[in-house]
Design a protein around this motif. Structure first.
Motif, PDB file in Angstrom:
ATOM      1  N   THR A  13      45.479  48.854  36.517  1.00 38.27           N
ATOM      2  CA  THR A  13      45.624  47.972  35.349  1.00 38.27           C
ATOM      3  C   THR A  13      44.341  47.239  34.989  1.00 38.27           C
ATOM      4  O   THR A  13      44.185  46.783  33.845  1.00 38.27           O
ATOM      5  CB  THR A  13      46.720  46.908  35.606  1.00 38.27           C
ATOM      6  OG1 THR A  13      46.290  46.045  36.676  1.00 38.27           O
ATOM      7  CG2 THR A  13      48.037  47.569  35.976  1.00 38.27           C
ATOM      8  N   GLY A  14      43.436  47.109  35.962  1.00 38.10           N
ATOM      9  CA  GLY A  14      42.236  46.320  35.717  1.00 38.10           C
ATOM     10  C   GLY A  14      42.502  44.826  35.713  1.00 38.10           C
ATOM     11  O   GLY A  14      41.601  44.025  35.466  1.00 38.10           O
ATOM     12  N   ASP A  15      43.733  44.418  36.014  1.00 34.48           N
ATOM     13  CA  ASP A  15      44.125  43.002  36.028  1.00 34.48           C
ATOM     14  C   ASP A  15      44.185  42.530  37.475  1.00 34.48           C
ATOM     15  O   ASP A  15      45.036  42.972  38.247  1.00 34.48           O
ATOM     16  CB  ASP A  15      45.496  42.847  35.357  1.00 34.48           C
ATOM     17  CG  ASP A  15      45.972  41.398  35.331  1.00 34.48           C
ATOM     18  OD1 ASP A  15      45.211  40.508  35.761  1.00 34.48           O
ATOM     19  OD2 ASP A  15      47.116  41.173  34.893  1.00 34.48           O
ATOM     20  N   ARG A  16      43.293  41.635  37.856  1.00 37.78           N
ATOM     21  CA  ARG A  16      43.250  41.171  39.238  1.00 37.78           C
ATOM     22  C   ARG A  16      44.455  40.324  39.614  1.00 37.78           C
ATOM     23  O   ARG A  16      44.716  40.088  40.800  1.00 37.78           O
ATOM     24  CB  ARG A  16      41.966  40.373  39.473  1.00 37.78           C
ATOM     25  CG  ARG A  16      40.706  41.230  39.441  1.00 37.78           C
ATOM     26  CD  ARG A  16      39.474  40.372  39.559  1.00 37.78           C
ATOM     27  NE  ARG A  16      38.260  41.191  39.626  1.00 37.78           N
ATOM     28  CZ  ARG A  16      37.027  40.696  39.574  1.00 37.78           C
ATOM     29  NH1 ARG A  16      36.846  39.391  39.460  1.00 37.78           N
ATOM     30  NH2 ARG A  16      35.984  41.502  39.644  1.00 37.78           N
ATOM     31  N   GLN A  17      45.184  39.849  38.625  1.00 39.10           N
ATOM     32  CA  GLN A  17      46.382  39.063  38.903  1.00 39.10           C
ATOM     33  C   GLN A  17      47.659  39.917  38.958  1.00 39.10           C
ATOM     34  O   GLN A  17      48.748  39.406  39.232  1.00 39.10           O
ATOM     35  CB  GLN A  17      46.582  37.969  37.843  1.00 39.10           C
ATOM     36  CG  GLN A  17      45.641  36.790  37.995  1.00 39.10           C
ATOM     37  CD  GLN A  17      44.259  37.088  37.467  1.00 39.10           C
ATOM     38  OE1 GLN A  17      44.084  37.464  36.308  1.00 39.10           O
ATOM     39  NE2 GLN A  17      43.252  36.922  38.311  1.00 39.10           N
ATOM     40  N   SER A  18      47.530  41.213  38.715  1.00 37.80           N
ATOM     41  CA  SER A  18      48.728  42.058  38.662  1.00 37.80           C
ATOM     42  C   SER A  18      49.548  42.073  39.962  1.00 37.80           C
ATOM     43  O   SER A  18      50.777  42.245  39.903  1.00 37.80           O
ATOM     44  CB  SER A  18      48.344  43.487  38.261  1.00 37.80           C
ATOM     45  OG  SER A  18      47.399  44.036  39.163  1.00 37.80           O
ATOM     46  N   PRO A  19      48.952  41.889  41.165  1.00 36.87           N
ATOM     47  CA  PRO A  19      49.790  41.817  42.368  1.00 36.87           C
ATOM     48  C   PRO A  19      50.827  40.693  42.333  1.00 36.87           C
ATOM     49  O   PRO A  19      51.819  40.741  43.065  1.00 36.87           O
ATOM     50  CB  PRO A  19      48.777  41.594  43.493  1.00 36.87           C
ATOM     51  CG  PRO A  19      47.530  42.254  43.005  1.00 36.87           C
ATOM     52  CD  PRO A  19      47.514  41.955  41.525  1.00 36.87           C
ATOM     53  N   ALA A  20      50.620  39.702  41.467  1.00 39.98           N
ATOM     54  CA  ALA A  20      51.598  38.611  41.361  1.00 39.98           C
ATOM     55  C   ALA A  20      52.957  39.134  40.910  1.00 39.98           C
ATOM     56  O   ALA A  20      54.004  38.607  41.316  1.00 39.98           O
ATOM     57  CB  ALA A  20      51.098  37.552  40.378  1.00 39.98           C
ATOM     58  N   PHE A  21      52.967  40.179  40.092  1.00 40.58           N
ATOM     59  CA  PHE A  21      54.240  40.723  39.627  1.00 40.58           C
ATOM     60  C   PHE A  21      55.002  41.396  40.779  1.00 40.58           C
ATOM     61  O   PHE A  21      56.231  41.391  40.811  1.00 40.58           O
ATOM     62  CB  PHE A  21      54.004  41.700  38.478  1.00 40.58           C
ATOM     63  CG  PHE A  21      53.388  41.052  37.266  1.00 40.58           C
ATOM     64  CD1 PHE A  21      54.088  40.094  36.544  1.00 40.58           C
ATOM     65  CD2 PHE A  21      52.096  41.371  36.870  1.00 40.58           C
ATOM     66  CE1 PHE A  21      53.525  39.486  35.435  1.00 40.58           C
ATOM     67  CE2 PHE A  21      51.522  40.758  35.766  1.00 40.58           C
ATOM     68  CZ  PHE A  21      52.240  39.808  35.051  1.00 40.58           C
TER      69      PHE A  21
END
Length: 438
Positions: free
Chosen positions: A404-412
């Motif tokens: 995803t390129g989103d470093r915060q995606s593990p939050a989901f």
């Protein structure tokens, strides 16, 4: 001697304070050492990845190393079934001794493995085999420790003394992080990649001997002794627990998904995130992880007391709702922070919430099953939940960021695991301060 608890007509043993303290100490220390053995790989994954999985793409190399970390969890349910059968059929003590020997040997042997440069593809093959055997042994550890402590503890103190199980497992991660940090500081990053990474694994040998000495002195629990005297042992505990108590197994799986899916992000993935994604020095991150995890551990006895007073269900619900609220903001604030101290405060908040899940979960698990299937029921449910959301969590988190390129995606991922735990609490009756089911 027996006594009755409250209005119940169920006879429960009279508990010796000395036996209770000894059980909690042996269970907690043993779990600490075993989870040091099992988790030290996670803290060395960044170092090990290019040694066993050389690749021009560093992310692909890291994913391969984390996949091996996850492989240790694949066989955990098999270990849980085997050691659960052994514990429910022949006694709690024997499997607790066997698991420490198996894990100590396997983790220690990783420290003397040749790397890919020396023996080629055989190096990662041997690494996977050792992790699989180690995972098999780990499958019988934490369920056995939780069962042993619960059956040696009076009902009104089961949450407090039960906190020694998650304290031990989590502090094992802190100990592993500390050892990695000390060795890295002592030998330097370059030497760490050469031979220094072997030292934390080799430490598993003497630690296993120490735990073997402590656990070999244990007696079987009063609860199991009574079950054996009355001839109530299950011949096939797995079949019996699935036939008579499948809903309890599903509840354990669901809560274990929440505890592991959130906890392993903090215990293992956070190191990868801070080093690879945010660029902090590996040595500094190891020290930070050790300090944060240790501080979170010391909140656990207080959470145990809270669960005895307030109830297991309410404390767990508080933790999962907390994760639903703060997971994304914590990762976002970490990325924007300009100080490792600020990162540490956010990291601590993340890990304290996990204490609210872990601590009441283990006594609650034991309170859902009768004595003839307790070890098997706890080990089976917990290990299935661990496969689904524990060992896979660092891999999935890394993959989410890559895709995803989103470093915060593990939050989901964390929020999804927390939601599963919340759903598992629906219509669950409170089990705190009750005699263990027969």
């Amino acid at each position: 001697m027996t006594s009755t608890h409250g209005a119940s007509d169920v006879a429960v043993p009279t508990f010796s304070p000395r036996l209770t303290r000894r059980a909690a100490l042996a269970g907690g220390v043993g779990t600490l050492i075993e989870y040091y053995d099992f988790s030290v790989y996670g803290f060395l994954a960044v170092t090990i990845a290019p040694l066993f999985f050389p690749n021009s793409d560093s992310t692909a190399s890291m994913l391969a190393a984390l996949a091996v970390f996850a492989s240790g969890y694949v066989v955990r349910p098999l270990g849980g079934v085997f050691f659960g059968w052994l514990g429910d059929r022949y006694g709690r003590r024997a499997p607790l001794v066997a698991t420490i020997v198996g894990m100590g040997l396997c983790s220690g042997l990783i420290g003397i493995l040749p790397t890919y440069e020396s023996i080629g593809v055989l190096a990662p093959v041997l690494l996977v085999l050792l992790r699989l055997v180690s995972g098999f042994c780990a499958g019988g550890e934490i369920g056995g420790a939780a069962t042993y402590i619960a059956e040696s503890t009076p009902p009104e103190r089961r949450g407090f003394f039960g906190s020694f199980t998650p304290f031990g497992s989590t502090f094992g991660f802190a100990t592993a992080a500390t050892v990695v940090a000390v060795v890295t500081s002592a030998v330097g990053t370059g030497t760490m990649s050469g031979w220094g990474w072997r030292l934390p694994f080799l430490l598993c040998f003497p630690l296993a001997l120490l735990c073997l000495w402590a656990r070999a002195r244990l007696e079987d629990t009063p609860e199991f002794t009574k079950t054996k005297q009355e001839g109530r042992q299950a011949k096939w505990p797995l079949l019996q627990v699935l036939r008579t108590n499948p809903v309890a197994v599903l509840r354990v799986i669901g809560v274990a998904v929440a505890t592991n899916g959130t906890g392993y992000i903090g215990l293992v993935y956070m190191n990868v995130y801070l080093i690879d994604d945010l660029g902090y020095p590996a040595g500094d991150v190891s020290w930070l992880s050790a300090g944060v995890i240790a501080l979170a551990c010391f909140t656990m006895p207080f959470v145990g007391l809270l669960s005895d007073r307030w109830g297991r269900r309410k404390v767990i619900a508080t933790g999962v709702v907390g994760y639903l609220i703060i997971s994304y903001p914590v990762l976002a604030l970490m990325e924007s922070a300009d100080s490792l101290l600020v990162v540490g405060v956010l990291y601590l908040a993340f890990m304290v919430l996990n204490a609210l899940l872990q601590v009441p979960a283990f006594p609650m698990f034991t309170e859902l099953f009768g004595g003839s299937t307790r070890y098997t029921g706890v080990a089976l449910g917990f290990n299935l939940g661990t496969i689904l959301a524990g060992g896979t969590a660092p891999y999935i988190a890394t993959l989410l960021v890559q895709q995803t390129g989103d470093r915060q995606s593990p939050a989901f991922w964390v929020m999804g695991a927390a939601l599963v735990g919340l759903l598992s609490l629906i219509r669950l009756r409170e089990t705190a301060n009750t005699a263990l089911p027969r």
